[in-house]
Design a protein around this motif. Structure first.
Motif, PDB file in Angstrom:
ATOM      1  N   ARG A 514       0.980  -1.139  -0.090  1.00  0.00           N
ATOM      2  CA  ARG A 514      -0.055  -0.106  -0.181  1.00  0.00           C
ATOM      3  C   ARG A 514       0.860   1.462  -0.084  1.00  0.00           C
ATOM      4  O   ARG A 514       1.951   1.241   0.518  1.00  0.00           O
ATOM      5  CB  ARG A 514      -0.881   0.103   1.132  1.00  0.00           C
ATOM      6  CG  ARG A 514      -2.124  -0.814   1.211  1.00  0.00           C
ATOM      7  CD  ARG A 514      -2.894  -0.953   2.482  1.00  0.00           C
ATOM      8  NE  ARG A 514      -4.152  -1.931   2.190  1.00  0.00           N
ATOM      9  CZ  ARG A 514      -4.839  -1.987   3.285  1.00  0.00           C
ATOM     10  NH1 ARG A 514      -4.750  -1.559   4.503  1.00  0.00           N
ATOM     11  NH2 ARG A 514      -6.080  -2.828   2.890  1.00  0.00           N
ATOM     12  N   GLY A 515       0.412   2.166  -0.672  1.00  0.00           N
ATOM     13  CA  GLY A 515       1.091   3.359  -0.685  1.00  0.00           C
ATOM     14  C   GLY A 515       0.146   4.744  -1.281  1.00  0.00           C
ATOM     15  O   GLY A 515      -1.076   4.716  -1.240  1.00  0.00           O
ATOM     16  N   SER A 516       0.936   5.614  -1.924  1.00  0.00           N
ATOM     17  CA  SER A 516       0.082   6.730  -2.275  1.00  0.00           C
ATOM     18  C   SER A 516       0.280   7.022  -3.731  1.00  0.00           C
ATOM     19  O   SER A 516      -0.463   7.934  -4.361  1.00  0.00           O
ATOM     20  CB  SER A 516       0.584   8.014  -1.739  1.00  0.00           C
ATOM     21  OG  SER A 516       2.122   8.051  -1.946  1.00  0.00           O
ATOM     22  N   THR A 517       0.649   6.022  -4.363  1.00  0.00           N
ATOM     23  CA  THR A 517       0.617   6.095  -6.093  1.00  0.00           C
ATOM     24  C   THR A 517      -0.411   5.288  -6.548  1.00  0.00           C
ATOM     25  O   THR A 517      -0.562   4.182  -6.208  1.00  0.00           O
ATOM     26  CB  THR A 517       2.189   5.678  -6.452  1.00  0.00           C
ATOM     27  OG1 THR A 517       3.371   6.298  -5.914  1.00  0.00           O
ATOM     28  CG2 THR A 517       2.155   5.670  -8.010  1.00  0.00           C
ATOM     29  N   ILE A 552      -0.605   2.515  -4.252  1.00  0.00           N
ATOM     30  CA  ILE A 552       0.237   1.216  -4.148  1.00  0.00           C
ATOM     31  C   ILE A 552       1.852   1.842  -4.037  1.00  0.00           C
ATOM     32  O   ILE A 552       1.945   3.291  -4.071  1.00  0.00           O
ATOM     33  CB  ILE A 552       0.463   0.457  -5.262  1.00  0.00           C
ATOM     34  CG1 ILE A 552       0.767   1.058  -6.606  1.00  0.00           C
ATOM     35  CG2 ILE A 552      -0.812  -0.373  -5.276  1.00  0.00           C
ATOM     36  CD1 ILE A 552       1.049  -0.041  -7.529  1.00  0.00           C
ATOM     37  N   LYS A 553       2.699   1.201  -3.576  1.00  0.00           N
ATOM     38  CA  LYS A 553       4.087   1.301  -3.799  1.00  0.00           C
ATOM     39  C   LYS A 553       4.922   0.006  -3.900  1.00  0.00           C
ATOM     40  O   LYS A 553       4.510  -1.034  -3.802  1.00  0.00           O
ATOM     41  CB  LYS A 553       4.694   2.147  -2.487  1.00  0.00           C
ATOM     42  CG  LYS A 553       4.783   1.200  -1.193  1.00  0.00           C
ATOM     43  CD  LYS A 553       5.176   1.931   0.004  1.00  0.00           C
ATOM     44  CE  LYS A 553       5.279   1.336   1.369  1.00  0.00           C
ATOM     45  NZ  LYS A 553       5.871   2.029   2.311  1.00  0.00           N
ATOM     46  N   ARG A 554       6.225   0.067  -4.369  1.00  0.00           N
ATOM     47  CA  ARG A 554       6.966  -1.076  -4.501  1.00  0.00           C
ATOM     48  C   ARG A 554       6.171  -2.002  -5.413  1.00  0.00           C
ATOM     49  O   ARG A 554       6.191  -2.922  -5.052  1.00  0.00           O
ATOM     50  CB  ARG A 554       7.474  -1.689  -3.274  1.00  0.00           C
ATOM     51  CG  ARG A 554       8.261  -0.570  -2.591  1.00  0.00           C
ATOM     52  CD  ARG A 554       8.717  -1.392  -1.233  1.00  0.00           C
ATOM     53  NE  ARG A 554       9.540  -0.503  -0.376  1.00  0.00           N
ATOM     54  CZ  ARG A 554      10.038  -0.627   0.807  1.00  0.00           C
ATOM     55  NH1 ARG A 554      10.037  -1.948   1.250  1.00  0.00           N
ATOM     56  NH2 ARG A 554      10.769   0.242   1.283  1.00  0.00           N
TER      57      ARG A 554
END
Length: 888
Positions: A514-517, A552-554
């Motif tokens: 989970r992330g900010s993208t 998302i991230k990674r």
């Protein structure tokens, strides 16, 4: 002092007079030399009458409206146990930290990133932020923790042995907290000296023991003052009132830069990783010699900021304690920089590893280390932790490892990390040096008594050479033995999952985080498979999916979200282990799921991989070797999964027909389990039991297990090993005191006989399986015309079982004679081991004895201890014992 009714209460009279109270604290500050009762800025002030009245009412138990009654009036404050002091200090200490955290604007309870600012008196010269510092304790999840007295007693019983005490050891605790290890060490030394001299020690002799043989380092000044107070109480407790009255002021215990007859300076308020004088000199010469080298900035930082540890290297005979178990948060923290500067490997900044390194530098050659440490230092499979274990096995001789992981919550209510006691000597090791593993088991007596004396300890012995050669043995010997080690070693020679994907494209990996993208490509439209809801068997269910991710991230290679692939949860669900599925439909998943793409393999080969993961053998291997399953987070890593064995083709002399037959049976069973919807049985157990499927699924799982055993050519003894593990050992690990594995066995209908009197396939959970396995194991060693007869006895209280195996016609009890009673059996056992056998002797230990014509096995009556696997272990042990006797 305050005390029970009928005693004169002096303390309440003191608190009724502000001048008297101030004078009392002045006197205490003088008597204790400022180590504990220093008034500081309050010296020039007077206590307010209202404050003293409030304190007096509290101690007397006088209550206000709406307050629960207090019973302090019933407590005798003339007796203040050290354990009470330590636990009260810990409670107040943590309450104070929590209050200061919550009072800080903008920080809610549970905000793990808040760093507490401290006054000058709370800081230390090194400025380090590890286990017992105030600064950063909440941020790093550290803090001071009271060690239960029975754990301290057991640790020092193993460390300060009579042989050790005879050498007049100098003892150091490098993270002494409130001083419980130091106090108990002082008491043990005093008792030993008094016993040897056949008299009590004089006040001067007691002070000499304290001054010359007890030392502690503590980063938090408040904890150090409590340690000083505890040692004062221990010192005074050894003296009579007239000696105390004539002894004058107590010595300074806290180090203030000088050491003499009045200033003992045995407690240092310092980071244990501050630099000794010798270390300062070494780094200063290295920095001066070269203006540029890798790590020079760290050396300079240590010299400028680490402070001074005013203790000589290599000067202590014994180092004890319970240092922090967590990991240092920053690579720039003093402990990690210190380890890097002196080339000491430490996996992920583990404080247990770091304190072991520090202890070895402070010990003399041949000195003893006895510490409670985090068990993960032996299980973590990252390369840095492996490097630490290699370093330890080379530079120290390990004597005992007492693994307390299974009972950690019994002794530390909030414990998450598994812990152990490590006993080692600082000397170069030999590959033949033997390490004794003691593994604590959480049975009903432990839950009831909550005492170390009630803890059953299963014993294993392994050489340091074996540990160095096979790193997985650290985990295997927790719930397994030498037969398990042999099976794991043999299967380690097979092709592995990792071997099959060396050239695969894409490579195995975890899912997105989970992330900010905003997601793109397939991730923007594919639903997420919920790793908490997914089940191993049956078709995919709509309820297992979540909407596509919003941020998302990674993001890994998105090709892993489509095509033929194995998806395996990182988390473990007992008793199944990780959840594994073979899928081709498109869906995404988070980093809680590991994916092995299998597009380069046939469907038949991919199904074989899934079958291994579902089988009892595959899950057994994962448990035996995965450092985190049963450790901290109950999960398996990618390294664990990729080490799983696999036979895609015949090998090791196996015929193609045998291989293909086993493989086809595996595929048939797996296809059924993949396609057939699951109907779980309802369970009334307090444990969630996802393995209770309908009868048809259970039958298919049994057929899958049998086919996997055949695929890897697993012997009958090895199959019993795996089956006994899941039925007994794993059940005890999982359910503890509620496990059936600890239940008592009933005597068989007949209590004596021969192999012919036993069934070919006895039922599990009976003593008959043990008898059959033992007799079958010895068949190969006996002459063709010889047989072993057996006899079983049980103690009157049904808590012990004894089995006697006698050569037919050797003069032992004839089968047509009446069975021997329990006392006669104990007499035979005592004669065999040349030692009286009393109830105390038999508590939680196994007796195996070989005579000229018989074998005797005597141990606790618990189902887990009388399995077929236990029988083969007993048979091997008795064979070695007998062979050794004949050789000598």
């Amino acid at each position: 002092m305050l005390g029970a009714p009928g005693k004169q209460r002096l303390y309440d009279r003191v608190l009724g007079n502000a001048d008297f109270t101030h004078a009392l604290f002045e006197s205490l500050a003088t008597d204790f030399n400022g180590d504990l009762f220093a008034l500081g800025e309050a010296r020039e002030k007077r206590f307010s009458a209202s404050a003293l009245t409030l304190l007096r009412s509290f101690l007397l138990g006088e209550i206000q409206a709406g307050q629960q009654p207090l019973f302090f009036w019933a407590y005798d404050f003339e007796v203040v146990p050290l354990a009470l002091i330590s636990s009260i200090y810990e409670q107040f200490y943590h309450d104070a930290l929590s209050k200061r955290k919550n009072d800080k604007a903008g920080n809610e309870p549970g905000d793990a990133n808040f760093v507490i600012d401290v006054s000058e008196s709370e800081s230390n010269d090194g400025g380090s932020e590890h286990g017992f510092s105030v600064k950063g304790e909440l941020k790093h999840g550290a803090g001071t923790h009271y060690t239960p007295a029975n754990l301290v007693h057991d640790a020092l019983r193993r460390t300060l042995t009579p042989a050790c005490l005879a050498d007049r050891p100098k003892v150091l605790d490098p993270a002494c907290g409130s001083g419980i290890f130091l106090v108990e060490a002082f008491r043990r030394i005093v008792r030993y000296e008094a016993h040897g001299r056949k008299r009590k020690l004089t006040p001067d002799e007691l002070r000499e023991v304290l001054r010359l043989r007890i030392f502690g380092v503590e980063i938090n000044a408040e904890a150090a003052r409590v340690a000083a107070f505890s040692l004062y109480l221990a010192l005074l407790d050894q003296q009579e009132p007239p000696d105390i009255a004539s002894g004058g002021a107590l010595p300074y215990l806290l180090h203030n830069g000088q050491r003499d007859q009045k200033h003992f300076g045995i407690l240092l308020v310092s980071d244990a990783f501050a630099l000794t004088r010798a270390e300062q000199d070494f780094l200063s010469r290295r920095v001066a010699a070269k203006k540029a080298y890798k790590g020079r900035s760290y050396d300079v930082s240590l010299l400028d900021n680490a402070g001074v540890l005013d203790l000589p290297l290599g000067s202590f005979d014994v180092i004890v304690g319970n240092p922090p178990w967590q990991e240092a948060p920053s690579e720039k923290s003093t402990p990690r920089v210190w380890a890097a500067a002196f080339k000491m490997p430490a996996g992920e900044g583990s404080y247990s590893q770091l304190f072991i390194h520090r202890a070895l530098t402070m010990l003399r050659e041949g000195g003893t280390l006895g510490m409670l440490i985090g068990m993960k230092i032996f299980w973590n499979d990252r390369e840095t932790s492996r490097e630490f274990r290699r370093y330890l096995l080379t530079n120290a001789t390990l004597k005992q490892v007492v693994n307390m992981a299974h009972v950690r919550r019994v002794f530390f209510a909030k414990a998450v990390a598994p812990f152990a006691f490590l006993l080692a000597e600082k000397r170069q090791s030999s590959s033949d040096d033997r390490v004794v593993f003691w593994n604590a088991r959480r049975v009903s007596s432990v839950e009831r008594l909550r005492s170390i004396a009630a803890v059953p300890l299963d014993r294993r012995v392994v050489t340091q050479g074996d540990l160095a050669e096979a790193d997985y043995l650290w985990k295997v010997f927790w719930w397994g033995g030498h037969h398990d080690a042999a099976l794991v070693s043999r299967l380690g020679l097979e092709l592995t999952f990792g071997d099959t994907v060396v050239n695969a494209d894409p490579q195995p990996r975890y899912g997105w985080q989970r992330g900010s993208t905003a997601p793109s490509g397939m991730l923007a439209v594919l639903r997420e498979l919920d790793n908490k809801k997914v089940q191993p068997f049956g078709p995919l269910q709509e309820t297992w999916f979540l909407p596509p991710p919003k941020g998302i991230k990674r993001d890994p290679d998105q090709r892993i979200y489509d095509g033929q692939r194995l998806v395996i949860t990182r988390g473990v669900r007992e008793p199944l282990g990780p959840i594994a599925r073979l899928e081709t439909k498109g869906f995404s998943f988070r980093h809680g799921i590991y994916c092995i793409p299998t597009a380069h393999l046939s469907q038949h080969e991919a199904i074989l991989m899934l079958g291994v993961l579902w089988s009892s053998l595959g899950r057994y291997l994962l448990f035996m070797t995965a450092g985190n399953w049963g450790g901290w987070h109950d999960q398996v890593t990618s390294r664990d999964v990729l080490r799983t064995p696999l036979r895609l083709k015949p090998s090791w002399g196996m015929s193609k027909s045998d291989h293909d037959d086993a493989a086809n049976r595996i595929v048939k069973a797996v296809n059924y389990l993949r396609e057939k919807p699951v109907q779980q049985r309802q369970s009334q157990s307090m444990f969630d039991e996802p393995a209770k499927y309908n009868d048809e699924h259970e039958q298919k799982l049994a057929k899958l297990d049998a086919a996997i055993f055949d695929l890897f050519e697993v012997s009958k003894a090895e199959r019993d090993l795996v089956e006994d593990f899941w039925a007994e050992s794993h059940e005890l690990y999982w359910k503890g005191a509620e496990a059936h594995a600890t239940s008592r066995l009933q005597l068989p209908e007949f209590t004596r006989g021969s192999r012919a009197d036993l069934p070919e396939a006895p039922c599990r959970g009976t003593l008959l399986r043990y008898l059959c396995a033992f007799l079958d194991a010895w068949t190969a060693y006996l002459p063709d015309d010889s047989n072993l007869n057996w006899q079983v006895g049980m103690s009157p209280s049904r808590d012990l079982i004894a089995v006697i195996f006698t050569l037919d016609g050797s003069g032992g009890p004839e089968l047509n004679n009446p069975p021997e009673d329990w006392q006669t059996i104990l007499g035979r056992c005592a004669d065999a081991i040349a030692q009286p056998v009393s109830p105390a002797f038999l508590v939680k230990r196994t007796v195996r004895a070989a005579t000229a014509d018989s074998f005797i096995v005597l141990r606790e009556n618990a189902r887990r201890l009388w399995t077929a696997s236990a029988a083969r272990e007993d048979a091997d042990s008795l064979f070695v014992q007998l062979a050794s006797r004949r050789k000598n």
